[in-house]
Design an enzyme around this catalytic site. Structure first.
Site, PDB file in Angstrom:
ATOM      1  N   ARG A 108       0.821  -1.209   0.000  1.00 26.83           N
ATOM      2  CA  ARG A 108       0.000   0.000   0.000  1.00 26.83           C
ATOM      3  C   ARG A 108       0.858   1.264   0.000  1.00 26.83           C
ATOM      4  NH1 ARG A 108      -3.735   2.292   4.494  1.00 26.83           N
ATOM      5  NH2 ARG A 108      -5.210   3.528   3.288  1.00 26.83           N
ATOM      6  N   GLU A 120       2.446  15.241   3.107  1.00 23.26           N
ATOM      7  CA  GLU A 120       1.742  14.150   2.428  1.00 23.26           C
ATOM      8  C   GLU A 120       1.416  13.000   3.377  1.00 23.26           C
ATOM      9  OE1 GLU A 120       2.733  10.998  -1.229  1.00 23.26           O
ATOM     10  OE2 GLU A 120       4.034  12.717  -0.851  1.00 23.26           O
ATOM     11  N   THR A 137      -9.225 -15.659   1.525  1.00 27.50           N
ATOM     12  CA  THR A 137      -7.805 -15.913   1.806  1.00 27.50           C
ATOM     13  C   THR A 137      -7.131 -14.570   2.106  1.00 27.50           C
ATOM     14  OG1 THR A 137      -7.380 -15.831  -0.579  1.00 27.50           O
ATOM     15  CG2 THR A 137      -7.644 -18.007   0.410  1.00 27.50           C
ATOM     16  N   HIS A 189       0.471   4.344  -2.702  1.00 24.15           N
ATOM     17  CA  HIS A 189       0.213   5.724  -2.294  1.00 24.15           C
ATOM     18  C   HIS A 189       1.358   6.641  -2.698  1.00 24.15           C
ATOM     19  CE1 HIS A 189      -3.331   5.432   0.678  1.00 24.15           C
ATOM     20  NE2 HIS A 189      -3.325   4.349  -0.077  1.00 24.15           N
ATOM     21  N   SER A 238       8.223  10.310  -1.853  1.00 26.57           N
ATOM     22  CA  SER A 238       7.748  11.502  -1.138  1.00 26.57           C
ATOM     23  C   SER A 238       6.860  11.145   0.054  1.00 26.57           C
ATOM     24  CB  SER A 238       7.011  12.449  -2.083  1.00 26.57           C
ATOM     25  OG  SER A 238       5.869  11.826  -2.652  1.00 26.57           O
ATOM     26  N   ASP A 249      -3.766 -13.934  -4.102  1.00 23.25           N
ATOM     27  CA  ASP A 249      -4.364 -14.804  -5.114  1.00 23.25           C
ATOM     28  C   ASP A 249      -5.525 -14.065  -5.773  1.00 23.25           C
ATOM     29  OD1 ASP A 249      -6.401 -14.841  -3.228  1.00 23.25           O
ATOM     30  OD2 ASP A 249      -6.005 -16.884  -2.556  1.00 23.25           O
ATOM     31  N   ASP A 286       8.511   8.474  -6.071  1.00 22.30           N
ATOM     32  CA  ASP A 286       9.719   9.216  -5.702  1.00 22.30           C
ATOM     33  C   ASP A 286      10.012   9.188  -4.206  1.00 22.30           C
ATOM     34  OD1 ASP A 286       7.668  10.764  -4.726  1.00 22.30           O
ATOM     35  OD2 ASP A 286       8.230  12.601  -5.797  1.00 22.30           O
ATOM     36  N   ASN A 296      -3.537   8.895   4.007  1.00 16.53           N
ATOM     37  CA  ASN A 296      -2.300   8.230   4.433  1.00 16.53           C
ATOM     38  C   ASN A 296      -2.220   7.983   5.936  1.00 16.53           C
ATOM     39  OD1 ASN A 296      -1.300   8.070   1.825  1.00 16.53           O
ATOM     40  ND2 ASN A 296      -0.290  10.067   1.943  1.00 16.53           N
ATOM     41  N   HIS A 298      -6.014  -5.636  -3.147  1.00 20.44           N
ATOM     42  CA  HIS A 298      -6.883  -5.780  -1.979  1.00 20.44           C
ATOM     43  C   HIS A 298      -7.148  -7.243  -1.640  1.00 20.44           C
ATOM     44  CE1 HIS A 298      -8.747  -1.475  -2.340  1.00 20.44           C
ATOM     45  NE2 HIS A 298      -7.496  -1.472  -1.928  1.00 20.44           N
ATOM     46  N   THR A 299      -6.462  -8.138  -2.309  1.00 16.00           N
ATOM     47  CA  THR A 299      -6.578  -9.551  -1.933  1.00 16.00           C
ATOM     48  C   THR A 299      -5.850  -9.831  -0.622  1.00 16.00           C
ATOM     49  OG1 THR A 299      -6.351 -11.825  -2.740  1.00 16.00           O
ATOM     50  CG2 THR A 299      -4.529 -10.349  -3.203  1.00 16.00           C
ATOM     51  N   VAL A 306       0.817   9.885  -5.981  1.00 22.39           N
ATOM     52  CA  VAL A 306       0.964  11.293  -5.614  1.00 22.39           C
ATOM     53  C   VAL A 306       2.379  11.743  -5.955  1.00 22.39           C
ATOM     54  CG1 VAL A 306       0.843  12.983  -3.746  1.00 22.39           C
ATOM     55  CG2 VAL A 306      -0.689  10.996  -3.738  1.00 22.39           C
TER      56      VAL A 306
END
Length: 351
Positions: free
Chosen positions: A72, A98, A254, A76, A86, A259, A84, A104, A205-206, A80
């Site tokens: 994640r 940020e 799961t 993120h 940031s 998966d 890099d 965040n 999102h698995t 944005v």
């Protein structure tokens, strides 16, 4: 095939090789941003990927749920201001940065600690030749693989940002969990990503968890009709009121395995966020969801391609940006690291 906390998924070697071969055939055709390379650290830090994988195996053996947090952070970061690093920065003199923007605030603090730990280990072996943004990208790739997903190469050579991203920019570039598919398609198109990229990358999102405020719009003041009734009842038990900060898993089948079961969830109206379930409700993306639900290899293939495309968004290379000595802070003064390797490898940028 659920995986409990503290255990890694061990895939048959032939299966991993098959996935890698499928992906590599298309990866070789992808355009690569000038300044990035598949073998960027071959000379200056030849054991870079080995260092990162070895450490993350240790981390995930204790807590596999950290994989979702690292993945994640990379998402993120890239959405944005580009990939890099940031999002790793702290302490902007001009106001809230940020990292403090609402989207965040639920990034795992442990994920930032892991990335900094990796940076220390890499720099100990290779001096200051590897950027925090590259380490973040590698940590995301390893998180996918070590949680049971595909193994794939990524181009490296990113530099770290000298600039903080504003909260306004963060809010404008990170679609929220209540977003519809129309909003998501527009946001992804603005990043030169298409509908297949959107559905494939949503497959991240698995793995992972979410706090109730990210999905309680589907429960209060009235229940979202697209929610499976049994699934909804369970969510009400977890979130009995609209302001609770309890959590639940993103993939009920799961939750700790990378998966294609996330897409099976969507087909059964068990997607957690509006942004998840609407991918199956919307006719423009429904067939893509279905194709991934029935063919995990296809999902892996498209996810890899999407990740490589996303991982090159607005990157800094060569003498643009820097190689941070601490991932959470810009360098206080100019420093040089040994020249070597390909292109601008090993050269810190002007500050």
């Amino acid at each position: 095939m659920a995986v409990s906390k503290g255990f890694l998924v061990l895939l048959p070697l032939a299966f991993v090789v098959a996935i890698s071969t499928i992906a590599t055939a298309q990866i070789s055709d992808l355009p690569i941003v000038s300044g990035l390379s598949w073998s960027f650290y071959e000379s200056s830090c030849p054991k870079l990927e080995e260092i990162v994988r070895k450490r993350l195996k240790q981390v995930f053996k204790k807590d596999i749920t950290q994989a979702a947090g690292l993945l994640r952070v990379h998402f993120h970061d890239c959405f944005v201001q580009g990939c890099d690093g940031s999002v790793l920065l702290e302490g902007s003199a001009s106001g809230p940065d940020e990292k403090d923007a609402p989207p965040n605030l639920t990034l795992r603090p442990e994920a930032f600690k892991i990335i900094e730990d990796l940076r220390r280990r890499v720099h100990k072996k290779c001096d200051r030749t590897v950027s925090c943004s590259d380490i973040t990208a590698l940590a995301a790739r390893e998180s996918v693989f070590l949680a049971g997903g595909p193994e794939y190469p990524i181009p490296l050579g990113r530099r770290d940002s000298l600039n903080f991203a504003t909260q306004e920019a963060t809010l404008a570039n990170l679609p929220g969990p209540t977003s519809t598919t129309s909003v998501l398609l527009e946001a992804y198109a603005n990043k030169s990503l298409d509908a297949t990229d959107l559905v494939a990358l949503s497959g991240g999102h698995t793995i992972g968890i979410s706090h109730c405020p990210s999905f309680d719009n589907r429960l209060f003041p009235s229940q979202d009709p697209t929610l499976d009734k049994t699934f909804a009842k369970n969510l009400y038990k977890i979130c009995p009121i609209s302001d609770t900060n309890a959590t639940t898993v993103l993939d009920i089948r799961t939750p700790n395995v990378f998966d294609n079961k996330y897409y099976v969830d969507l087909m059964n109206r068990q997607g957690l966020f509006t942004s998840d379930q609407d991918l199956y409700t919307d006719k423009r993306t429904r067939s893509i969801v279905t194709s991934f639900a029935v063919d995990q290899s296809l999902f892996f293939e498209k996810f890899v391609l999407g990740m490589i495309k996303m991982g090159q968004m607005s990157v800094l290379t060569g003498r643009r940006g820097e190689i941070r000595a601490n991932c959470s802070a810009r360098n206080p003064s100019r420093f040089l690291v040994p020249l070597g390797g390909e292109g601008e490898e090993g050269v810190a940028a002007s500050f």
